[in-house]
Design a protein around this motif. Structure first.
Motif, PDB file in Angstrom:
ATOM      1  N   ILE A  30      46.210  25.559  32.898  1.00 47.82           N
ATOM      2  CA  ILE A  30      45.512  26.091  34.070  1.00 47.82           C
ATOM      3  C   ILE A  30      44.054  26.345  33.703  1.00 47.82           C
ATOM      4  CG2 ILE A  30      45.485  27.901  35.833  1.00 47.82           C
ATOM      5  CD1 ILE A  30      48.435  28.438  35.058  1.00 47.82           C
ATOM      6  N   PRO A  31      43.175  25.386  33.981  1.00 50.79           N
ATOM      7  CA  PRO A  31      41.756  25.593  33.667  1.00 50.79           C
ATOM      8  C   PRO A  31      41.211  26.835  34.373  1.00 50.79           C
ATOM      9  CG  PRO A  31      42.177  23.316  34.298  1.00 50.79           C
ATOM     10  CD  PRO A  31      43.424  24.097  34.588  1.00 50.79           C
ATOM     11  N   GLY A  32      40.488  27.652  33.656  1.00 47.12           N
ATOM     12  CA  GLY A  32      39.891  28.848  34.243  1.00 47.12           C
ATOM     13  C   GLY A  32      40.840  30.017  34.398  1.00 47.12           C
ATOM     14  N   VAL A  33      42.003  29.961  33.737  1.00 47.62           N
ATOM     15  CA  VAL A  33      42.981  31.035  33.874  1.00 47.62           C
ATOM     16  C   VAL A  33      42.369  32.361  33.405  1.00 47.62           C
ATOM     17  CG1 VAL A  33      44.111  30.758  31.624  1.00 47.62           C
ATOM     18  CG2 VAL A  33      45.401  31.643  33.544  1.00 47.62           C
ATOM     19  N   ARG A  34      42.673  33.441  34.132  1.00 49.57           N
ATOM     20  CA  ARG A  34      42.098  34.753  33.826  1.00 49.57           C
ATOM     21  C   ARG A  34      43.156  35.801  33.513  1.00 49.57           C
ATOM     22  NH1 ARG A  34      39.061  35.651  39.167  1.00 49.57           N
ATOM     23  NH2 ARG A  34      38.925  37.739  38.339  1.00 49.57           N
ATOM     24  N   TYR A  35      44.423  35.517  33.883  1.00 50.08           N
ATOM     25  CA  TYR A  35      45.470  36.528  33.745  1.00 50.08           C
ATOM     26  C   TYR A  35      46.680  35.969  32.998  1.00 50.08           C
ATOM     27  CZ  TYR A  35      42.737  38.614  37.486  1.00 50.08           C
ATOM     28  OH  TYR A  35      41.718  39.119  38.229  1.00 50.08           O
ATOM     29  N   CYS A  36      47.404  36.848  32.309  1.00 50.27           N
ATOM     30  CA  CYS A  36      48.675  36.467  31.695  1.00 50.27           C
ATOM     31  C   CYS A  36      49.693  36.241  32.820  1.00 50.27           C
ATOM     32  CB  CYS A  36      49.152  37.558  30.732  1.00 50.27           C
ATOM     33  SG  CYS A  36      49.606  39.120  31.522  1.00 50.27           S
TER      34      CYS A  36
ATOM     35  N   CYS B 297      43.932  38.468  28.773  1.00 53.14           N
ATOM     36  CA  CYS B 297      44.133  38.774  30.186  1.00 53.14           C
ATOM     37  C   CYS B 297      43.061  39.744  30.670  1.00 53.14           C
ATOM     38  CB  CYS B 297      45.523  39.375  30.384  1.00 53.14           C
ATOM     39  SG  CYS B 297      45.886  39.858  32.081  1.00 53.14           S
ATOM     40  N   GLU B 298      42.488  39.431  31.798  1.00 55.99           N
ATOM     41  CA  GLU B 298      41.451  40.268  32.396  1.00 55.99           C
ATOM     42  C   GLU B 298      42.015  41.621  32.849  1.00 55.99           C
ATOM     43  OE1 GLU B 298      39.023  39.418  36.290  1.00 55.99           O
ATOM     44  OE2 GLU B 298      38.411  38.028  34.705  1.00 55.99           O
ATOM     45  N   GLU B 299      43.301  41.664  33.146  1.00 55.29           N
ATOM     46  CA  GLU B 299      43.928  42.878  33.663  1.00 55.29           C
ATOM     47  C   GLU B 299      44.447  43.791  32.550  1.00 55.29           C
ATOM     48  OE1 GLU B 299      45.029  45.418  36.744  1.00 55.29           O
ATOM     49  OE2 GLU B 299      43.900  43.560  36.895  1.00 55.29           O
TER      50      GLU B 299
ATOM     51  N   CYS C 199      50.759  39.592  34.729  1.00 52.11           N
ATOM     52  CA  CYS C 199      49.728  40.139  35.623  1.00 52.11           C
ATOM     53  C   CYS C 199      49.484  39.212  36.810  1.00 52.11           C
ATOM     54  CB  CYS C 199      48.430  40.378  34.859  1.00 52.11           C
ATOM     55  SG  CYS C 199      48.550  41.764  33.700  1.00 52.11           S
ATOM     56  N   GLN C 200      49.522  37.894  36.582  1.00 55.12           N
ATOM     57  CA  GLN C 200      49.343  36.960  37.689  1.00 55.12           C
ATOM     58  C   GLN C 200      50.466  37.098  38.696  1.00 55.12           C
ATOM     59  OE1 GLN C 200      46.591  34.649  38.131  1.00 55.12           O
ATOM     60  NE2 GLN C 200      47.494  34.953  40.148  1.00 55.12           N
ATOM     61  N   ALA C 201      51.695  37.295  38.205  1.00 55.68           N
ATOM     62  CA  ALA C 201      52.837  37.475  39.103  1.00 55.68           C
ATOM     63  C   ALA C 201      52.648  38.728  39.958  1.00 55.68           C
ATOM     64  CB  ALA C 201      54.129  37.558  38.305  1.00 55.68           C
ATOM     65  N   GLU C 202      52.169  39.815  39.353  1.00 49.36           N
ATOM     66  CA  GLU C 202      51.915  41.053  40.110  1.00 49.36           C
ATOM     67  C   GLU C 202      50.831  40.838  41.158  1.00 49.36           C
ATOM     68  OE1 GLU C 202      51.148  44.470  37.674  1.00 49.36           O
ATOM     69  OE2 GLU C 202      52.882  44.077  36.401  1.00 49.36           O
ATOM     70  N   LEU C 203      49.773  40.142  40.783  1.00 50.53           N
ATOM     71  CA  LEU C 203      48.700  39.859  41.739  1.00 50.53           C
ATOM     72  C   LEU C 203      49.196  38.991  42.888  1.00 50.53           C
ATOM     73  CD1 LEU C 203      45.801  39.214  39.216  1.00 50.53           C
ATOM     74  CD2 LEU C 203      45.962  41.112  40.835  1.00 50.53           C
ATOM     75  N   ASP C 204      50.020  37.996  42.578  1.00 51.33           N
ATOM     76  CA  ASP C 204      50.570  37.131  43.616  1.00 51.33           C
ATOM     77  C   ASP C 204      51.461  37.913  44.573  1.00 51.33           C
ATOM     78  OD1 ASP C 204      49.240  35.009  42.458  1.00 51.33           O
ATOM     79  OD2 ASP C 204      51.039  34.171  41.493  1.00 51.33           O
ATOM     80  N   GLU C 205      52.283  38.812  44.030  1.00 56.02           N
ATOM     81  CA  GLU C 205      53.154  39.629  44.879  1.00 56.02           C
ATOM     82  C   GLU C 205      52.333  40.543  45.776  1.00 56.02           C
ATOM     83  OE1 GLU C 205      56.097  41.730  42.614  1.00 56.02           O
ATOM     84  OE2 GLU C 205      56.824  39.889  41.684  1.00 56.02           O
ATOM     85  N   ALA C 206      51.275  41.131  45.218  1.00 54.51           N
ATOM     86  CA  ALA C 206      50.411  42.004  46.014  1.00 54.51           C
ATOM     87  C   ALA C 206      49.727  41.208  47.122  1.00 54.51           C
ATOM     88  CB  ALA C 206      49.369  42.670  45.112  1.00 54.51           C
ATOM     89  N   GLU C 207      49.299  39.999  46.814  1.00 52.66           N
ATOM     90  CA  GLU C 207      48.656  39.143  47.818  1.00 52.66           C
ATOM     91  C   GLU C 207      49.628  38.784  48.926  1.00 52.66           C
ATOM     92  OE1 GLU C 207      45.874  37.089  49.893  1.00 52.66           O
ATOM     93  OE2 GLU C 207      45.495  38.264  48.103  1.00 52.66           O
ATOM     94  N   GLN C 208      50.868  38.476  48.564  1.00 54.34           N
ATOM     95  CA  GLN C 208      51.874  38.168  49.571  1.00 54.34           C
ATOM     96  C   GLN C 208      52.159  39.387  50.437  1.00 54.34           C
ATOM     97  OE1 GLN C 208      55.206  36.633  47.367  1.00 54.34           O
ATOM     98  NE2 GLN C 208      54.349  34.573  47.302  1.00 54.34           N
TER      99      GLN C 208
END
Length: 88
Positions: A54-60, A39-41, A63-72
């Motif tokens: 998920i080709p090109g996945v960067r986060y576990c 994970c990059e984070e 961490c992806q869930a946290e990023l998605d929540e922050a984006e929302q």
């Protein structure tokens, strides 16, 4: 139905262009290229199944869930235009 000086179908053309732009923006956000093993984070190992799915996945997942929540949250802030209304 368009009226005035607009040609027939002009409104539909605007709708189509708006949808096309949204699709382009969404596709641009998709990761591409080789997937990361860690994970990059947080540095945790990303499971092989996730990397293949998920080709090109960067986060576990966490961490992806946290990023998605922050984006929302940022999107809600931008729509409402007020920090106070976001907190309610």
């Amino acid at each position: 139905m368009a009226t005035g000086w607009a040609r027939d179908g002009a409104v539909q053309d605007q709708i189509d262009a708006t949808v096309d732009d949204a699709v382009r923006r969404a596709r641009a956000k998709l990761a591409s290229g080789p997937s990361r093993r860690d994970c990059e984070e947080c540095g945790e190992t990303i499971p092989e199944a996730r990397r293949q799915a998920i080709p090109g996945v960067r986060y576990c997942v966490a961490c992806q869930a946290e990023l998605d929540e922050a984006e929302q949250g940022r999107s809600a802030y931008n729509r409402r235009g007020s920090k106070d209304s976001q907190l309610r």
